[in-house]
Design a protein around this motif. Structure first.
Motif, PDB file in Angstrom:
ATOM      1  N   GLU A   1       0.825  -1.206   0.000  1.00 56.46           N
ATOM      2  CA  GLU A   1       0.000   0.000   0.000  1.00 56.46           C
ATOM      3  C   GLU A   1       0.857   1.253   0.000  1.00 56.46           C
ATOM      4  OE1 GLU A   1      -2.754   2.097   3.272  1.00 56.46           O
ATOM      5  OE2 GLU A   1      -3.453   0.090   2.715  1.00 56.46           O
ATOM      6  N   TYR A   2       0.378   2.265  -0.711  1.00 61.62           N
ATOM      7  CA  TYR A   2       1.025   3.573  -0.716  1.00 61.62           C
ATOM      8  C   TYR A   2       0.358   4.434   0.348  1.00 61.62           C
ATOM      9  CZ  TYR A   2       2.885   8.011  -2.361  1.00 61.62           C
ATOM     10  OH  TYR A   2       3.525   9.226  -2.443  1.00 61.62           O
ATOM     11  N   ASP A   3       1.122   4.853   1.351  1.00 61.98           N
ATOM     12  CA  ASP A   3       0.614   5.648   2.463  1.00 61.98           C
ATOM     13  C   ASP A   3       0.547   7.119   2.044  1.00 61.98           C
ATOM     14  OD1 ASP A   3      -0.079   6.840   4.810  1.00 61.98           O
ATOM     15  OD2 ASP A   3       1.555   5.980   6.005  1.00 61.98           O
ATOM     16  N   ILE A   4      -0.662   7.684   1.971  1.00 62.61           N
ATOM     17  CA  ILE A   4      -0.806   9.060   1.491  1.00 62.61           C
ATOM     18  C   ILE A   4      -0.264  10.080   2.488  1.00 62.61           C
ATOM     19  CG2 ILE A   4      -2.806   8.480   0.083  1.00 62.61           C
ATOM     20  CD1 ILE A   4      -4.548   9.773   2.240  1.00 62.61           C
ATOM     21  N   SER A   5      -0.189   9.721   3.782  1.00 67.34           N
ATOM     22  CA  SER A   5       0.290  10.688   4.778  1.00 67.34           C
ATOM     23  C   SER A   5       1.808  10.798   4.778  1.00 67.34           C
ATOM     24  CB  SER A   5      -0.217  10.305   6.176  1.00 67.34           C
ATOM     25  OG  SER A   5       0.262   9.027   6.558  1.00 67.34           O
ATOM     26  N   THR A   6       2.503   9.663   4.629  1.00 67.02           N
ATOM     27  CA  THR A   6       3.973   9.678   4.608  1.00 67.02           C
ATOM     28  C   THR A   6       4.525   9.654   3.194  1.00 67.02           C
ATOM     29  OG1 THR A   6       4.110   7.250   4.726  1.00 67.02           O
ATOM     30  CG2 THR A   6       4.016   8.450   6.812  1.00 67.02           C
ATOM     31  N   GLN A   7       3.660   9.383   2.201  1.00 62.66           N
ATOM     32  CA  GLN A   7       4.041   9.272   0.790  1.00 62.66           C
ATOM     33  C   GLN A   7       5.203   8.288   0.614  1.00 62.66           C
ATOM     34  OE1 GLN A   7       4.448  12.968  -1.312  1.00 62.66           O
ATOM     35  NE2 GLN A   7       2.303  13.478  -1.021  1.00 62.66           N
ATOM     36  N   ARG A   8       4.975   7.070   1.142  1.00 60.96           N
ATOM     37  CA  ARG A   8       5.942   5.988   0.957  1.00 60.96           C
ATOM     38  C   ARG A   8       5.203   4.667   0.882  1.00 60.96           C
ATOM     39  NH1 ARG A   8       7.045   3.084   5.644  1.00 60.96           N
ATOM     40  NH2 ARG A   8       6.059   3.910   7.536  1.00 60.96           N
ATOM     41  N   MET A   9       5.879   3.647   0.326  1.00 56.64           N
ATOM     42  CA  MET A   9       5.292   2.328   0.241  1.00 56.64           C
ATOM     43  C   MET A   9       5.433   1.615   1.587  1.00 56.64           C
ATOM     44  SD  MET A   9       4.215   2.378  -2.853  1.00 56.64           S
ATOM     45  CE  MET A   9       3.662   0.670  -2.986  1.00 56.64           C
ATOM     46  N   LEU A  10       4.347   0.982   2.033  1.00 60.79           N
ATOM     47  CA  LEU A  10       4.366   0.210   3.267  1.00 60.79           C
ATOM     48  C   LEU A  10       4.755  -1.230   2.973  1.00 60.79           C
ATOM     49  CD1 LEU A  10       1.085   1.550   4.940  1.00 60.79           C
ATOM     50  CD2 LEU A  10       3.437   2.348   5.268  1.00 60.79           C
ATOM     51  N   ASN A  11       4.960  -2.016   4.032  1.00 62.75           N
ATOM     52  CA  ASN A  11       5.260  -3.427   3.864  1.00 62.75           C
ATOM     53  C   ASN A  11       4.064  -4.156   3.260  1.00 62.75           C
ATOM     54  OD1 ASN A  11       7.811  -3.110   5.082  1.00 62.75           O
ATOM     55  ND2 ASN A  11       6.927  -3.357   7.129  1.00 62.75           N
ATOM     56  N   GLU A  12       4.328  -5.289   2.620  1.00 61.10           N
ATOM     57  CA  GLU A  12       3.257  -6.042   1.988  1.00 61.10           C
ATOM     58  C   GLU A  12       2.246  -6.528   3.023  1.00 61.10           C
ATOM     59  OE1 GLU A  12       2.781 -10.239  -0.411  1.00 61.10           O
ATOM     60  OE2 GLU A  12       4.418  -8.889  -1.000  1.00 61.10           O
ATOM     61  N   GLY A  13       0.984  -6.305   2.737  1.00 58.68           N
ATOM     62  CA  GLY A  13      -0.104  -6.725   3.609  1.00 58.68           C
ATOM     63  C   GLY A  13      -1.211  -7.387   2.819  1.00 58.68           C
ATOM     64  N   THR A  14      -2.315  -7.679   3.505  1.00 60.68           N
ATOM     65  CA  THR A  14      -3.440  -8.367   2.882  1.00 60.68           C
ATOM     66  C   THR A  14      -4.728  -7.604   3.161  1.00 60.68           C
ATOM     67  OG1 THR A  14      -2.362 -10.508   3.195  1.00 60.68           O
ATOM     68  CG2 THR A  14      -4.726 -10.536   2.739  1.00 60.68           C
ATOM     69  N   TYR A  15      -5.550  -7.465   2.154  1.00 62.46           N
ATOM     70  CA  TYR A  15      -6.877  -6.880   2.344  1.00 62.46           C
ATOM     71  C   TYR A  15      -7.925  -7.838   1.799  1.00 62.46           C
ATOM     72  CZ  TYR A  15      -6.903  -5.558  -2.623  1.00 62.46           C
ATOM     73  OH  TYR A  15      -6.880  -5.583  -3.981  1.00 62.46           O
ATOM     74  N   SER A  16      -9.143  -7.762   2.327  1.00 62.73           N
ATOM     75  CA  SER A  16     -10.227  -8.641   1.896  1.00 62.73           C
ATOM     76  C   SER A  16     -11.409  -7.815   1.421  1.00 62.73           C
ATOM     77  CB  SER A  16     -10.660  -9.567   3.027  1.00 62.73           C
ATOM     78  OG  SER A  16     -11.216  -8.831   4.101  1.00 62.73           O
ATOM     79  N   VAL A  17     -12.170  -8.391   0.486  1.00 60.35           N
ATOM     80  CA  VAL A  17     -13.338  -7.721  -0.088  1.00 60.35           C
ATOM     81  C   VAL A  17     -14.528  -8.668  -0.025  1.00 60.35           C
ATOM     82  CG1 VAL A  17     -14.306  -6.559  -2.110  1.00 60.35           C
ATOM     83  CG2 VAL A  17     -11.837  -6.452  -1.669  1.00 60.35           C
ATOM     84  N   THR A  18     -15.634  -8.202   0.539  1.00 60.72           N
ATOM     85  CA  THR A  18     -16.879  -8.965   0.601  1.00 60.72           C
ATOM     86  C   THR A  18     -17.968  -8.166  -0.111  1.00 60.72           C
ATOM     87  OG1 THR A  18     -16.245  -9.885   2.747  1.00 60.72           O
ATOM     88  CG2 THR A  18     -18.542 -10.118   2.090  1.00 60.72           C
ATOM     89  N   ILE A  19     -18.626  -8.782  -1.099  1.00 63.01           N
ATOM     90  CA  ILE A  19     -19.644  -8.105  -1.896  1.00 63.01           C
ATOM     91  C   ILE A  19     -20.885  -8.986  -1.999  1.00 63.01           C
ATOM     92  CG2 ILE A  19     -20.250  -7.134  -4.147  1.00 63.01           C
ATOM     93  CD1 ILE A  19     -18.178  -5.477  -2.847  1.00 63.01           C
ATOM     94  N   ALA A  20     -22.064  -8.386  -1.794  1.00 65.65           N
ATOM     95  CA  ALA A  20     -23.339  -9.062  -2.007  1.00 65.65           C
ATOM     96  C   ALA A  20     -24.086  -8.363  -3.135  1.00 65.65           C
ATOM     97  CB  ALA A  20     -24.177  -9.058  -0.738  1.00 65.65           C
TER      98      ALA A  20
END
Length: 295
Positions: free
Chosen positions: A270-289
């Motif tokens: 993820e690109y952090d808009i407050s620090t304007q740097r790339m963060l470490n690799e993480g995971t996000y989830s999406v749930t859609i109905a």
């Protein structure tokens, strides 16, 4: 005004159409719990998709609203409107499709965006089985790119060109069962980014049994500010999207009414808009109905 014009065009076209389908949807995005991997907390997505058409053409309209909250409550929540309009024309063994995806957002990194899209495809029938193939093209333009750490090399306007060749095969197993296999390859050319090219792919399999269906998708490679779902999904961030999966289950309550729910996870930097740097690799989830009804 743009929303009113597009909505009016959809209503006018429906007067001359044979089939109209409406599909409201909603869901949530949950980001990585670690602040080292995501500055975002969660996001809420609501929208509606509509199609109008016959065997010869299809007009598609989609509107969605996204609101994203950050872990740091001092950062203003991100609000975004997406409007997509596409038109496809079908012939005996080929088709073409053109469209536009407009983004209005308070994101200061890329700003508002516009994605022009086109598709040229062919298909052949073998009894009830169908082979499809073609290429999608997307030209993305963002109005206000700004970044102090050189992820973007341009000062303002961001241009991205993406080509997505695809192939699919629909197999009618018997009167109750069917299977569809889809493969896509995405190539992005982004001359205004420090890394000016990205390649990713998608493989999906959909199995149908009577009134039920299930879809499994797998994503691989790397995508930045790319486009998926034939132009309806746009990653208008500097996040580097990596591998992931998506599972969707659906049921036709009647031949005209369908309900589905999907869940997916993806890894990203993820690109952090407050620090304007790339963060470490993480995971996000999406749930859609979703729920759709055909008139």
């Amino acid at each position: 005004m743009k929303k009113i014009i597009l909505s009016a065009a959809l209503v006018a076209s429906s007067l001359f159409a044979e089939v109209v389908t409406v599909l409201p949807y909603g869901g949530q995005i949950d980001y990585d719990n670690s602040s080292d991997k995501s500055a975002k907390d969660k996001a809420t997505l609501v929208g509606a998709h509509a199609t109008v058409g016959t065997l010869e053409y299809l007009l598609e309209f989609d509107y969605s609203y996204l609101k994203t909250d950050y872990k740091d409550s001092s950062i203003d929540e991100l609000k975004q409107d997406d409007i997509t309009l596409a038109y496809a024309k079908y012939y005996d063994n080929f088709m073409f499709r053109i469209g536009d995806h407009y983004i209005n957002t308070n994101d200061d990194i890329l700003g508002d965006g516009n994605i022009i899209m086109g598709t040229l495809g062919g298909y052949t029938w073998d009894g009830y089985d169908k082979y499809s193939y073609g290429i999608e093209a997307f030209y993305s333009r963002y109005s206000d790119g700004q970044d102090e750490n050189d992820q973007i090399t341009a000062d303002k306007t961001i241009n991205i060109l993406q080509f997505t060749p695809y192939v699919s095969f629909f197999k009618s197993i018997n009167k109750d069962m069917s299977n569809t296999l889809l493969a896509k390859l995405n190539y992005e050319y982004a001359p205004d980014y420090e890394d000016d090219s990205y390649t990713s792919f998608e493989i999906a399999d959909t199995f149908g049994y009577k009134s039920f269906f299930a879809t499994l998708k797998y994503f691989g490679g790397e995508m930045r500010s790319g486009v998926r779902d034939s132009g309806f999904t746009v990653f208008n961030t500097l996040d580097l999207i990596k591998d992931g999966y998506d599972i969707k289950l659906g049921y036709y309550v009647t031949p005209s009414a369908m309900f589905s729910i999907s869940y997916g996870e993806s890894n990203s930097e993820e690109y952090d808009i407050s620090t304007q740097r790339m963060l470490n690799e993480g995971t996000y989830s999406v749930t859609i109905a979703t729920f759709s009804y055909t008139f």
